[in-house]
Write an enzyme that holds these catalytic residues in place. Structure first.
Site, PDB file in Angstrom:
ATOM      1  N   ASP A  98      13.246  46.490 103.292  1.00  0.00           N
ATOM      2  CA  ASP A  98      12.456  46.028 102.944  1.00  0.00           C
ATOM      3  C   ASP A  98      11.338  46.063 104.068  1.00  0.00           C
ATOM      4  O   ASP A  98      10.367  45.442 104.093  1.00  0.00           O
ATOM      5  CB  ASP A  98      12.673  44.490 102.899  1.00  0.00           C
ATOM      6  CG  ASP A  98      13.354  43.859 104.252  1.00  0.00           C
ATOM      7  OD1 ASP A  98      13.290  44.665 105.352  1.00  0.00           O
ATOM      8  OD2 ASP A  98      13.929  43.020 104.151  1.00  0.00           O
ATOM      9  N   GLU A 120      20.522  48.719  99.697  1.00  0.00           N
ATOM     10  CA  GLU A 120      20.080  47.149  99.978  1.00  0.00           C
ATOM     11  C   GLU A 120      19.090  46.854  99.121  1.00  0.00           C
ATOM     12  O   GLU A 120      18.059  46.135  99.464  1.00  0.00           O
ATOM     13  CB  GLU A 120      19.977  47.002 101.424  1.00  0.00           C
ATOM     14  CG  GLU A 120      20.281  45.315 101.716  1.00  0.00           C
ATOM     15  CD  GLU A 120      19.816  45.061 103.036  1.00  0.00           C
ATOM     16  OE1 GLU A 120      18.751  44.789 103.441  1.00  0.00           O
ATOM     17  OE2 GLU A 120      20.607  45.180 103.991  1.00  0.00           O
ATOM     18  N   GLU A 134       8.384  41.466 104.031  1.00  0.00           N
ATOM     19  CA  GLU A 134       9.555  41.916 103.407  1.00  0.00           C
ATOM     20  C   GLU A 134       9.811  41.876 102.127  1.00  0.00           C
ATOM     21  O   GLU A 134      10.229  42.717 101.345  1.00  0.00           O
ATOM     22  CB  GLU A 134      10.812  41.418 104.381  1.00  0.00           C
ATOM     23  CG  GLU A 134      10.725  42.182 105.870  1.00  0.00           C
ATOM     24  CD  GLU A 134      10.068  41.434 106.749  1.00  0.00           C
ATOM     25  OE1 GLU A 134       9.404  40.512 106.513  1.00  0.00           O
ATOM     26  OE2 GLU A 134       9.863  41.967 107.981  1.00  0.00           O
ATOM     27  N   HIS A 207      12.530  37.078 115.712  1.00  0.00           N
ATOM     28  CA  HIS A 207      11.411  37.890 115.422  1.00  0.00           C
ATOM     29  C   HIS A 207      10.584  37.887 114.041  1.00  0.00           C
ATOM     30  O   HIS A 207       9.381  38.428 113.925  1.00  0.00           O
ATOM     31  CB  HIS A 207      11.913  39.318 115.433  1.00  0.00           C
ATOM     32  CG  HIS A 207      12.461  39.827 114.250  1.00  0.00           C
ATOM     33  ND1 HIS A 207      11.800  40.568 113.091  1.00  0.00           N
ATOM     34  CD2 HIS A 207      13.768  39.860 113.683  1.00  0.00           C
ATOM     35  CE1 HIS A 207      12.652  40.740 112.102  1.00  0.00           C
ATOM     36  NE2 HIS A 207      13.974  40.397 112.379  1.00  0.00           N
ATOM     37  N   ARG A 209       7.768  37.697 111.571  1.00  0.00           N
ATOM     38  CA  ARG A 209       6.340  37.645 111.398  1.00  0.00           C
ATOM     39  C   ARG A 209       5.640  36.264 111.084  1.00  0.00           C
ATOM     40  O   ARG A 209       4.992  35.547 111.445  1.00  0.00           O
ATOM     41  CB  ARG A 209       5.634  38.673 110.809  1.00  0.00           C
ATOM     42  CG  ARG A 209       4.355  39.184 110.685  1.00  0.00           C
ATOM     43  CD  ARG A 209       4.147  40.366 109.772  1.00  0.00           C
ATOM     44  NE  ARG A 209       4.704  41.607 110.760  1.00  0.00           N
ATOM     45  CZ  ARG A 209       3.817  42.349 111.562  1.00  0.00           C
ATOM     46  NH1 ARG A 209       2.641  42.179 111.560  1.00  0.00           N
ATOM     47  NH2 ARG A 209       4.372  43.329 111.904  1.00  0.00           N
TER      48      ARG A 209
END
Ligand code: UD1
Ligand code: UDP
Length: 383
Positions: A98, A120, A134, A207, A209
């Site tokens: 993603d 995935e 993502e 992490h 965003r």
């Protein structure tokens, strides 16, 4: 006759971790030739993985810039991927998950009318803002891809719901479980473990965003409060190199004798230290999949997860981003042995270590190198 050519494109730490076992499996087969193109959307964190898995790139697009914006990153990727497609002329492009690298590599491949295989595939939160970007990246990649390697039955069901046909979707398990064959050691020691001794290790990563700023500050404050109150616990936080995360982590969590802020760990160390953790607090996608194999409960510091299999199996809990639930649940897991035992299972719902093999078999079947469709990965923990 020109051999069948597969171009594998990845650029960040998690993509590399999950594509590494597949690269190794692809290279053991005679049906095709494969090439690695790293975009270097990450640099240091990507190189740690390349070294750990002894991978060498055939092409390196070197796109990372400090505090890169999504738009500028997308532009550099678009420009630098085109000549690679022209030179390699692949019959199949493989992308993972993603990230912006995966999404842009899919578009560029589609402009050359090259089939895309999505590793995935099919993970969904159904909320385009979480995780951002993502959820958007994987959905757009899903629209472009012809072949979908879904790690679980649930991911495959998401793809069927979106109109993908059964001959495009293969249920393979997640390749991250395959990666343990390279990284996990029976005998392992690390100076940090000597320091921690008999304390309870809380491994932390963050992490995302959509959590930058206020939400991340609240999570970090809750973790500090937790450590202040539970003297038996120690935090180990390998801090993501993004300055948005690094500066805040140092400000809120720095200067505490039982909070170790360290640079990102190479995967070998990360997986082996994870084995020693009492608990993981993370907003990572991949760590939700890894921790069940090491019998470590996961508190997911997010509002939503695209990996509900772990929550349903009872090995992960979604604690949101306001810090309160994180503090309560983490404290409970540190002070109450029963609560901790209740979050441990013997199986990993995400894979069995054979995913890369299944993906190779699926490619061979799909492109007519074999008549045998590979059997699906089935987890006893999933509905
Ligand atoms: C990216 C992915 C995210 C994935 C995450 C894994 C996108 C939009 N985001 O997010 O899906 O979960 O990687 O970690 O694709 N940096 C370094 N050195 C490194 C790596 C990063 O300095 O080795 C710094 C740079 O300042 C860089 C910044 O981190 O500009 C952000 O990197 P970027 O890849 O844009 O976003 P991530 O938040 O890492
Ligand atoms: N990881 C690592 N070193 C670290 C932290 C994480 O090797 O210091 C690995 C971890 O084992 C997992 C992957 O990085 O496989 C997850 O990456 P990240 O959380 O950055 O991305 P996400 O999975 O959220 O996309």
């Amino acid at each position: 006759m020109t051999p069948f050519r597969i171009l594998i494109v990845f650029g960040t730490r998690p993509e590399a971790m999950k594509m590494a076992p597949l690269v190794k499996a692809l290279r053991l087969r005679e049906e095709w030739t494969s090439y690695i193109c790293v975009t270097s959307q990450h640099q240091v964190m990507l190189n740690q993985v390349m070294n750990a898995f002894s991978l060498k790139a055939d092409f390196d697009l070197d796109v990372m810039e400090e505090e890169q914006s999504l738009t500028s990153l997308t532009m550099r990727l678009l420009q630098r991927l085109e000549p690679v497609m022209q030179e390699v002329k692949p019959d199949l492009v493989l992308v993972h998950g993603d990230t912006t690298t995966s999404f842009v590599a899919s578009i560029v491949a589609s402009y050359f009318q090259i089939p895309v295989g999505h590793v995935e595939a099919g993970l969904r939160t159904t909320d385009l803002r979480s995780p951002f970007p993502e959820e958007m990246n994987r959905r757009l990649t899903g629209v472009i891809a012809q072949l979908h390697f879904a790690p679980t039955q649930r991911a495959a069901a998401n793809l069927y719901r979106e109109g993908k046909s059964r001959n495009q979707v293969y249920i393979t398990g997640n390749t991250i479980i395959d990666a343990f064959a390279t990284t996990v050691r029976k005998e392992y020691s690390h100076p940090l473990l000597q320091n921690i001794k008999d304390k309870q290790l809380v491994l932390v990563t963050a992490h995302r965003r959509e959590s930058w700023g206020e939400a991340m500050r609240k999570m970090f404050e809750s973790l500090r409060r937790l450590i202040d109150e539970v003297s038996s616990a120690v935090i180990l936080f390998p801090v993501h190199l993004n300055p948005q995360v690094k500066l805040l982590a140092e400000k809120v969590l720095g200067g505490h004798e039982r909070i170790h802020l360290i640079p990102p760990l190479c995967p070998l160390h990360f997986h082996n230290l994870l084995q020693h953790a009492h608990l993981v607090c993370t907003d990572s996608g991949g760590i939700q999949e890894e921790a069940p194999s090491f019998k470590v409960p996961v508190l997911v510091m997010r509002e939503r997860t695209e990996r509900p299999e772990a929550v349903e199996a009872g090995v992960a809990k979604l604690v949101g981003t306001d810090g309160e639930c994180l503090y309560t649940e983490a404290k409970q897991l540190l002070i109450d042995r029963k609560s901790h035992e209740n979050m441990i299972t013997d199986h990993n719902p995400f894979g069995d270590g054979e995913a890369a093999q299944r993906i190779c078999d699926a490619i061979a079947y799909h492109f007519g190198f074999s008549d045998v469709r590979p059997p699906c990965f089935v987890s006893s923990l999933c509905k």
